[in-house]
Design a protein around this motif. Structure first.
Motif, PDB file in Angstrom:
ATOM      1  N   GLY A  29      18.426   9.522  77.042  1.00  0.00           N
ATOM      2  CA  GLY A  29      18.334  10.981  76.977  1.00  0.00           C
ATOM      3  C   GLY A  29      19.672  11.592  76.606  1.00  0.00           C
ATOM      4  N   PHE A  30      20.725  11.105  77.240  1.00  0.00           N
ATOM      5  CA  PHE A  30      22.113  11.529  76.969  1.00  0.00           C
ATOM      6  C   PHE A  30      22.300  13.035  77.092  1.00  0.00           C
ATOM      7  CE2 PHE A  30      21.352   7.646  74.411  1.00  0.00           C
ATOM      8  CZ  PHE A  30      22.174   6.801  75.115  1.00  0.00           C
ATOM      9  N   GLY A  31      21.378  13.710  77.786  1.00  0.00           N
ATOM     10  CA  GLY A  31      21.515  15.155  77.972  1.00  0.00           C
ATOM     11  C   GLY A  31      20.535  15.970  77.161  1.00  0.00           C
ATOM     12  N   SER A  32      19.772  15.320  76.300  1.00  0.00           N
ATOM     13  CA  SER A  32      18.874  16.069  75.411  1.00  0.00           C
ATOM     14  C   SER A  32      17.491  16.276  76.016  1.00  0.00           C
ATOM     15  CB  SER A  32      18.736  15.344  74.071  1.00  0.00           C
ATOM     16  OG  SER A  32      18.033  14.118  74.224  1.00  0.00           O
ATOM     17  N   LYS A  33      17.228  15.680  77.182  1.00  0.00           N
ATOM     18  CA  LYS A  33      15.854  15.700  77.697  1.00  0.00           C
ATOM     19  C   LYS A  33      15.715  16.398  79.046  1.00  0.00           C
ATOM     20  CE  LYS A  33      14.317  11.581  75.160  1.00  0.00           C
ATOM     21  NZ  LYS A  33      14.105  10.119  75.246  1.00  0.00           N
ATOM     22  N   PHE A  34      16.448  17.494  79.227  1.00  0.00           N
ATOM     23  CA  PHE A  34      16.304  18.242  80.481  1.00  0.00           C
ATOM     24  C   PHE A  34      15.108  19.183  80.442  1.00  0.00           C
ATOM     25  CE2 PHE A  34      21.013  17.488  80.694  1.00  0.00           C
ATOM     26  CZ  PHE A  34      20.937  16.594  81.735  1.00  0.00           C
ATOM     27  N   SER A  35      14.696  19.576  79.246  1.00  0.00           N
ATOM     28  CA  SER A  35      13.604  20.543  79.115  1.00  0.00           C
ATOM     29  C   SER A  35      12.359  19.835  78.586  1.00  0.00           C
ATOM     30  CB  SER A  35      14.033  21.645  78.145  1.00  0.00           C
ATOM     31  OG  SER A  35      12.908  22.353  77.672  1.00  0.00           O
ATOM     32  N   ALA A  36      11.192  20.388  78.950  1.00  0.00           N
ATOM     33  CA  ALA A  36       9.948  19.857  78.386  1.00  0.00           C
ATOM     34  C   ALA A  36       9.910  20.142  76.897  1.00  0.00           C
ATOM     35  CB  ALA A  36       8.752  20.492  79.074  1.00  0.00           C
ATOM     36  N   GLY A  37      10.614  21.168  76.476  1.00  0.00           N
ATOM     37  CA  GLY A  37      10.705  21.480  75.054  1.00  0.00           C
ATOM     38  C   GLY A  37       9.397  22.015  74.509  1.00  0.00           C
ATOM     39  N   VAL A  38       9.465  22.442  73.270  1.00  0.00           N
ATOM     40  CA  VAL A  38       8.254  22.953  72.633  1.00  0.00           C
ATOM     41  C   VAL A  38       7.230  21.839  72.499  1.00  0.00           C
ATOM     42  CG1 VAL A  38       9.098  22.561  70.278  1.00  0.00           C
ATOM     43  CG2 VAL A  38       7.423  24.357  70.704  1.00  0.00           C
ATOM     44  N   GLU A  39       7.725  20.592  72.375  1.00  0.00           N
ATOM     45  CA  GLU A  39       6.796  19.469  72.223  1.00  0.00           C
ATOM     46  C   GLU A  39       6.031  19.218  73.523  1.00  0.00           C
ATOM     47  OE1 GLU A  39      10.056  19.308  71.672  1.00  0.00           O
ATOM     48  OE2 GLU A  39      10.942  17.991  73.200  1.00  0.00           O
ATOM     49  N   GLY A  40       6.692  19.463  74.654  1.00  0.00           N
ATOM     50  CA  GLY A  40       6.032  19.276  75.946  1.00  0.00           C
ATOM     51  C   GLY A  40       4.922  20.289  76.160  1.00  0.00           C
ATOM     52  N   LEU A  41       5.218  21.540  75.822  1.00  0.00           N
ATOM     53  CA  LEU A  41       4.204  22.581  75.962  1.00  0.00           C
ATOM     54  C   LEU A  41       3.076  22.350  74.959  1.00  0.00           C
ATOM     55  CD1 LEU A  41       3.245  25.232  77.194  1.00  0.00           C
ATOM     56  CD2 LEU A  41       4.655  26.458  75.516  1.00  0.00           C
ATOM     57  N   ALA A  42       3.455  21.995  73.726  1.00  0.00           N
ATOM     58  CA  ALA A  42       2.452  21.825  72.669  1.00  0.00           C
ATOM     59  C   ALA A  42       1.444  20.738  73.035  1.00  0.00           C
ATOM     60  CB  ALA A  42       3.140  21.491  71.345  1.00  0.00           C
ATOM     61  N   VAL A  43       1.923  19.637  73.588  1.00  0.00           N
ATOM     62  CA  VAL A  43       0.991  18.527  73.862  1.00  0.00           C
ATOM     63  C   VAL A  43       0.002  18.917  74.963  1.00  0.00           C
ATOM     64  CG1 VAL A  43       2.441  17.263  75.525  1.00  0.00           C
ATOM     65  CG2 VAL A  43       0.827  16.017  74.100  1.00  0.00           C
ATOM     66  N   CYS A  44       0.466  19.715  75.932  1.00  0.00           N
ATOM     67  CA  CYS A  44      -0.445  20.176  76.995  1.00  0.00           C
ATOM     68  C   CYS A  44      -1.507  21.119  76.424  1.00  0.00           C
ATOM     69  CB  CYS A  44       0.334  20.881  78.100  1.00  0.00           C
ATOM     70  SG  CYS A  44       1.470  19.788  78.966  1.00  0.00           S
ATOM     71  N   LEU A  45      -1.077  22.006  75.541  1.00  0.00           N
ATOM     72  CA  LEU A  45      -2.019  22.957  74.938  1.00  0.00           C
ATOM     73  C   LEU A  45      -3.012  22.239  74.019  1.00  0.00           C
ATOM     74  CD1 LEU A  45       0.458  25.880  74.124  1.00  0.00           C
ATOM     75  CD2 LEU A  45      -1.282  25.836  75.938  1.00  0.00           C
ATOM     76  N   LEU A  46      -2.522  21.268  73.276  1.00  0.00           N
ATOM     77  CA  LEU A  46      -3.416  20.512  72.393  1.00  0.00           C
ATOM     78  C   LEU A  46      -4.453  19.750  73.204  1.00  0.00           C
ATOM     79  CD1 LEU A  46      -0.878  19.012  69.787  1.00  0.00           C
ATOM     80  CD2 LEU A  46      -2.629  20.738  69.320  1.00  0.00           C
ATOM     81  N   ALA A  47      -4.006  19.120  74.292  1.00  0.00           N
ATOM     82  CA  ALA A  47      -4.931  18.342  75.117  1.00  0.00           C
ATOM     83  C   ALA A  47      -5.971  19.260  75.766  1.00  0.00           C
ATOM     84  CB  ALA A  47      -4.154  17.581  76.194  1.00  0.00           C
ATOM     85  N   ARG A  48      -5.545  20.462  76.121  1.00  0.00           N
ATOM     86  CA  ARG A  48      -6.450  21.447  76.709  1.00  0.00           C
ATOM     87  C   ARG A  48      -7.533  21.835  75.703  1.00  0.00           C
ATOM     88  NH1 ARG A  48      -7.428  23.250  81.902  1.00  0.00           N
ATOM     89  NH2 ARG A  48      -7.682  25.501  82.009  1.00  0.00           N
ATOM     90  N   GLU A  49      -7.060  22.144  74.472  1.00  0.00           N
ATOM     91  CA  GLU A  49      -8.012  22.605  73.450  1.00  0.00           C
ATOM     92  C   GLU A  49      -8.916  21.461  72.977  1.00  0.00           C
ATOM     93  OE1 GLU A  49      -6.445  25.249  70.401  1.00  0.00           O
ATOM     94  OE2 GLU A  49      -7.762  24.311  68.927  1.00  0.00           O
ATOM     95  N   ALA A  50      -8.337  20.285  72.828  1.00  0.00           N
ATOM     96  CA  ALA A  50      -9.115  19.150  72.311  1.00  0.00           C
ATOM     97  C   ALA A  50     -10.005  18.527  73.383  1.00  0.00           C
ATOM     98  CB  ALA A  50      -8.169  18.102  71.741  1.00  0.00           C
ATOM     99  N   LYS A  51      -9.757  18.876  74.651  1.00  0.00           N
ATOM    100  CA  LYS A  51     -10.486  18.271  75.775  1.00  0.00           C
ATOM    101  C   LYS A  51     -10.390  16.743  75.727  1.00  0.00           C
ATOM    102  CE  LYS A  51     -13.692  22.074  76.570  1.00  0.00           C
ATOM    103  NZ  LYS A  51     -13.054  23.031  75.650  1.00  0.00           N
TER     104      LYS A  51
END
Lengths: 326, 750
Positions: free
Chosen positions: B253-275
């Motif tokens: 990570g070296f410091g780059s992975k403290f946030s879920a980031g846009v990718e973290g939010l996006a994957v949750c929303l995609l999984a929600r929509e795609a069921k």
């Protein structure tokens, strides 16, 4: 990647017929091709895999007149070949052994190394459209970011030829055989690369469907030695910033024959005949090498960010000549 | 309510520097270790507990998580560097075969800030159908003129042809001090953008079951990103009933992975929509261009010293090349040389249209130490004093004074130094120049107790003899799991290999984000505390069986018992059989660090490097390196050394190879892959040695201090100094690539 028809030929003739079709591409190990497909800079309708022909197209053998290296021979096989152990073909062995990583060398083929697409960062990205890629009006590197590009003999595209085996084989006087329309044809290796490497020209001169079958190295006579060196920014897995392959023949401490071929500085590998000629009749020595190195970059025209490659190129020619006459 | 405390006298310090110090220990904490503590497991060479699983591929990273019916997700990103999004049409993409969900991530009318700014995300059955769909997304922009070079920012300082800052220094009395000093020097130093280049890219797998969300993520902050995602999903109208997160193995990570980031939010929303479960991992280009970096910097330093080498004034101004968001571009100069001198410092961040920085291993430090330490060697050269002597003269830190001397002896400093910089060493081929350099390291990393929710740890001892230690914090490769095993084993008199370690599941007690060298110092005291409590529980059971007092029960060498008892010692297995069906389960508490001054409020280190320069080709080869480093009381020696060696490799890479190269016209990174973004590889690595010093700081029950950042501070500076010693002129701009070395050599000849 986009779906394509995958052809596994049984014979060279089958491979040739399939590869002649519009848009079909030939595949060796696929080291270069798979990158191009994944990046979607190419979407061929048909991929013809040559690996089923490995029995005929791989391996190193003495065919009486010299060595024949099959186009599907891996770089590792070349680097470790007993037949290439002598001083005459040091350049070939070293160039193969320096390429990429052990994992790549275990798979990558001689043919693929010679015929791969240039590694220019504009050409290789689907985000850009450039002249050589057939998707733009100009060479983007010429006026853009060009620290790794051509310094010599470029026209309307400043890519560099990426093969490190090409200069080594050229310096050793190699020839190549292809298969086309049922016939095998043998030519000097220089004919594999375009004379005028414009943007419209490919990295090589093979016709559609023409298959590189083998490379031939002549039998050395006398005290023939060759070596290959490249400058890099690091030792592990890097592309050459400049490369030099040299072959010399020594007789009674005098150079009687020489060739110098530069890599990574021009859209094609560049034999430097005048520079090599300057060595003939001379005793090996730093003054002669410096002069040859200077002549090797004569006529160079570096770009906005790569003048440093001139110094590197001179250094690597000098270093290779020093090494080979040691 | 205040915690009752007891005053305990500890031996703190190291080697000959041992002092008695009274500390205030909270009631209920495990008795603190100090300089006199004797260990059987802690400080030994135990192997990494998950080393075999990682090397054999059995370790399952986020990338390896798969479910039946799982879909893949990809983010569609802006292709321009600056402007406004006018049109974003996704209907055609949504109708493509195999596409299950499309979520918008940028609203029409909003700004586009860099090449890679997210527009929308698409989920589908495989990456190829998604790539086809991506080509159907229509985005139109109003473009604005962009700039991806921080030194082209209109507020950037003016440089001369050699890269020196030429604007006059702002008026200040320090100018007079420097002008009137016996010796003074001035120089401008520069570093380029370095990307984190974690081997595992950012990303996650998300699975909803009803409103309950389960997520597997490559993260260095399990609890932080869980909360972040819950809040972000709530804002989007998809409030989860629960969120559980897993990060059992994280590929850096070296410091780059403290946030879920846009990718973290996006994957949750995609999984929600795609069921359906969705996996979204960034590709290597996105990783280089959209997940932060160590920002570029420009530093001008001037300073003055007496003829004897005592520094008297230190004046700096620096600029950070941040991306579109201001902040995070600072530089930190080595403060331990200038604690007592007159000083001034000014910093300014310069924005441009690129991905902004994120913390990266000792954020702001390697830049400032490169500039600062190279500057000091140049000044030492002017005065005519050896760089080591110069450091000893000005370094106020007692631990590092010892480290400088130890390192210099071990490295053979005087022999390695090139007495005539720019000339070949005797016996060398004149083509090559050798030289040696050194630099210091410093960091805090005392650990924290976690604030509102103190860090926890569960320890369980089962009747079958199995021991579990569990933390919900993550091990990003630094070695937390091994430290947990060793601390627990130490308390229970077992071998580290006998302990089962579980990390990275948010169902377990909370722990810190893996950043700022805080994980081990924050968690070690609570891991130990949990084990110490479990040991007392087992002691009670065993005492009853043996007919002795619990405090008489000893735990050593896999045996439990009491000398005084009538019955013989029990094996660990037999002792555990007494436990019964319900395991012993204890929950450790992380008490605040002890009040009062620790022996050293942080860690010290120094590094030495010898290099060889090929004057024909300009290539720098590092011949060998040595690090001396402390991290409080060393828990896992092998892993501590591994941290240091890794930082040295990363330091070589930063010093010699790594730089983000941008296409100015398009604003796009040109070397956003591992073919063209150059990272030190095996053939470039020299023999490296690391000597760990143990220092009892007396600030927690384990006295451990963090180690992630400090060794990365010294390495680039030591190499730059070695290059200076070899060729006789400083290369003041990292990375020290062959073109720059040749330029420096040419300038020296001229």
């Amino acid at each position: 990647m986009k779906p394509f028809t995958y052809v596994l030929p049984h014979t060279l003739a089958e491979a040739h017929t399939a590869a002649k079709k519009a848009g079909a591409v030939l595949k060796g190990a696929g080291i270069d091709l798979v990158d191009r497909l994944k990046e979607r800079i190419e979407a061929p309708p048909e991929v013809v895999n040559l690996l089923p022909l490995k029995n005929d197209l791989a391996g190193i053998a003495d065919d009486g007149g010299g060595l024949r290296i099959g186009a599907l021979t891996t770089l590792r096989q070349i680097a470790e070949a007993a037949a290439l152990q002598g001083p005459a073909f040091g350049a070939v062995r070293i160039a193969a052994g320096l390429t990429a990583t052990p994992l790549v060398r275990n798979r990558a083929t001689l043919g693929g190394n010679l015929l791969q697409l240039a590694r220019c960062w504009y050409l290789r990205s689907a985000a850009f459209g450039c002249l050589h890629g057939g998707k733009g009006p100009t060479c983007l590197a010429m006026t853009g970011e060009n620290r790794y590009h051509s310094i010599l003999g470029w026209h309307d595209c400043v890519r560099v030829h990426p093969s490190n085996l090409a200069p080594a084989l050229l310096a050793c006087g190699a020839e190549y055989t292809t298969f086309f329309d049922g016939k095998q044809e043998r030519r000097p290796l220089a004919a594999l690369f375009p004379d005028e490497p414009t943007a419209q020209k490919a990295e090589h001169t093979l016709r559609d469907g023409e298959i590189l079958v083998a490379i031939h190295l002549p039998k050395p006579s006398g005290d023939v030695r060759s070596t290959y060196q490249e400058t890099r920014e690091k030792d592990s897995f890097d592309w050459a910033t400049t490369a030099a392959a040299v072959q010399v023949t020594l007789q009674d401490g005098t150079i009687t024959d020489a060739s110098i071929v530069l890599g990574a500085v021009s859209p094609v590998p560049r034999p430097r005949a005048e520079a090599a000629k300057s060595l003939i009749g001379k005793k090996p020595g730093d003054a002669a090498f410096l002069k040859a190195a200077e002549m090797a970059v004569a006529g160079a025209s570096p770009l906005s960010q790569n003048a440093y490659k001139l110094s590197l190129c001179k250094a690597i020619v000098r270093a290779a000549l020093t090494e080979v006459t040691r | 309510m205040t915690t009752p405390r007891q005053e305990i006298e500890l031996a703190v310090g190291f080697g000959k520097h041992i002092e008695k110090r009274k500390v205030d220990v909270p009631d209920g904490d495990a008795p603190p270790w100090d300089a006199n503590s004797k260990f059987t497991v802690v400080g030994t060479d135990a192997d990494r507990v998950d080393g075999l699983a990682k090397a054999s591929g059995r370790a399952k990273y986020t990338y390896d998580i798969n479910f039946p019916g799982m879909l893949y997700g990809v983010i569609v990103r802006a292709t321009i560097a600056k402007g406004k999004l006018d049109v974003l049409e996704v209907d055609e993409a949504r109708k493509m075969p195999g596409i299950a969900a499309v979520v918008l991530l940028k609203e029409v009318g909003n700004k586009v800030r860099f090449v890679g700014d997210p527009l929308c995300a698409i989920a589908g059955t495989n990456l190829d159908v998604i790539r086809d769909a991506m080509e159907k997304v229509r985005a139109q922009y109003t473009t604005e003129e962009h700039n991806v070079d921080f030194l082209q920012n209109p507020e950037a300082p003016v440089l001369d042809g050699d890269g020196n800052l030429i604007d006059a220094w702002p008026e200040h009395e320090i100018g007079g001090v420097i002008a009137g000093a016996e010796a003074s020097h001035e120089g401008t130093y520069r570093t380029e953008v370095q990307t984190h280049s974690s081997l595992e890219t950012h990303g996650a797998v998300a699975r909803w079951q009803g409103d309950d969300l389960e997520i597997w993520m490559s993260t260095q902050a399990t609890f932080g990103v869980r909360g972040e995602l819950a809040r972000a999903l709530d804002e989007k109208g998809h409030k989860p009933a629960s969120v559980s997160l897993h990060a059992e193995f994280v590929g850096g990570g070296f410091g780059s992975k403290f946030s879920a980031g846009v990718e973290g939010l996006a994957v949750c929303l995609l999984a929600r929509e795609a069921k359906a479960p969705v996996k979204l991992m960034l590709d290597r280009f996105e990783e280089h261009t959209c997940t932060g970096n160590r920002p570029s910097s420009l530093m001008q330093i001037r300073a003055a010293a007496k003829k004897d080498g005592t520094l008297v004034a230190w004046d700096t101004r620096s600029f950070g090349g941040v991306g579109f968001a201001p902040g995070g571009g600072g530089v930190t100069f080595p403060q331990h040389y200038i604690a007592e001198v007159q000083k001034r410092g000014a910093h300014k961040d310069l924005v441009c249209d690129t991905d902004p920085p994120r913390p990266m291993r000792a954020p702001t430090w390697p830049q400032g130490y490169f500039g600062g330490e190279l500057f000091l060697d140049e000044l030492a050269g002017k005065i005519g004093i050896d760089p080591l002597e110069f450091r000893l003269k000005n370094d106020g830190q007692v631990i590092r004074q010892e480290q400088w001397r130890m390192g210099a002896g071990k490295f053979g400093w005087l022999q390695a130094r090139n007495p005539k910089p720019g000339s070949p060493r005797d016996g060398d081929d004149p083509r090559y120049l050798r030289g040696a350099g050194l630099a210091s390291a410093r960091w805090g990393g005392m650990g924290n107790h976690g604030g509102r929710t103190p860090h926890g740890c569960t320890c369980r001892i089962h009747a079958d003899g199995k021991v579990e230690t569990r933390s919900g914090a993550q091990d990003i490769g630094t070695g937390l799991k091994t430290a947990m095993a060793m601390l627990t084993a130490e308390e229970l008199g077992l071998a580290a290999g006998a302990i089962s370690v579980f990390v990275g599941h948010t169902a377990d007690p909370s722990g810190p984000a893996a950043g700022g060298s805080t994980t081990t110092p924050s968690l070690a005291p609570v891991i130990r505390h949990a084990a110490w409590l479990a040991r007392q529980e087992l002691a009670k059971i065993v005492a009853q069986h043996l007919g002795c007092k619990p405090e008489e029960v000893t735990f050593a060498g896999g045996k439990v018992g009491a000398e005084a008892a009538a019955k013989p010692m029990l094996s660990w297995a037999d002792a555990c059989k007494l436990i019964g069906p319900n395991p012993i389960e204890t929950r450790g508490t992380r008490f605040p660090n002890y009040k009062g001054e620790a022996f050293n409020n942080g860690v010290c280190g120094c590094q030495f490097a010898e290099v060889r320069i090929d004057t024909w080709t300009g290539q720098v080869k590092v011949l060998r390196m040595l690090a001396i480093q402390d991290c409080g009381i060393v828990i896992a020696k092998k892993l501590a050394e591994s941290q240091v060696l890794g930082a040295m490799i990363q330091g070589i890479s930063y010093a010699l190879h790594e730089q983000r190269l941008m296409d100015k016209r398009s604003g796009r990174m040109l070397n956003g892959d591992f073919l063209r973004y150059k990272i030190t590889g095996p053939a470039d690595m020299p023999p490296m040695e690391c000597i760990m010093m143990s220092v009892a700081n007396g600030h927690t029950n384990t006295s451990s201090v963090g180690l992630g950042e400090p060794p990365s501070v010294a390495a680039p500076a030591a190499i730059a100094n070695a290059v200076y010693n070899a060729i006789g002129v400083p290369v003041r701009h990292l990375p020290i690539t062959p073109d720059k070395v040749l330029q420096a050599l040419a300038a020296r000849r001229a």
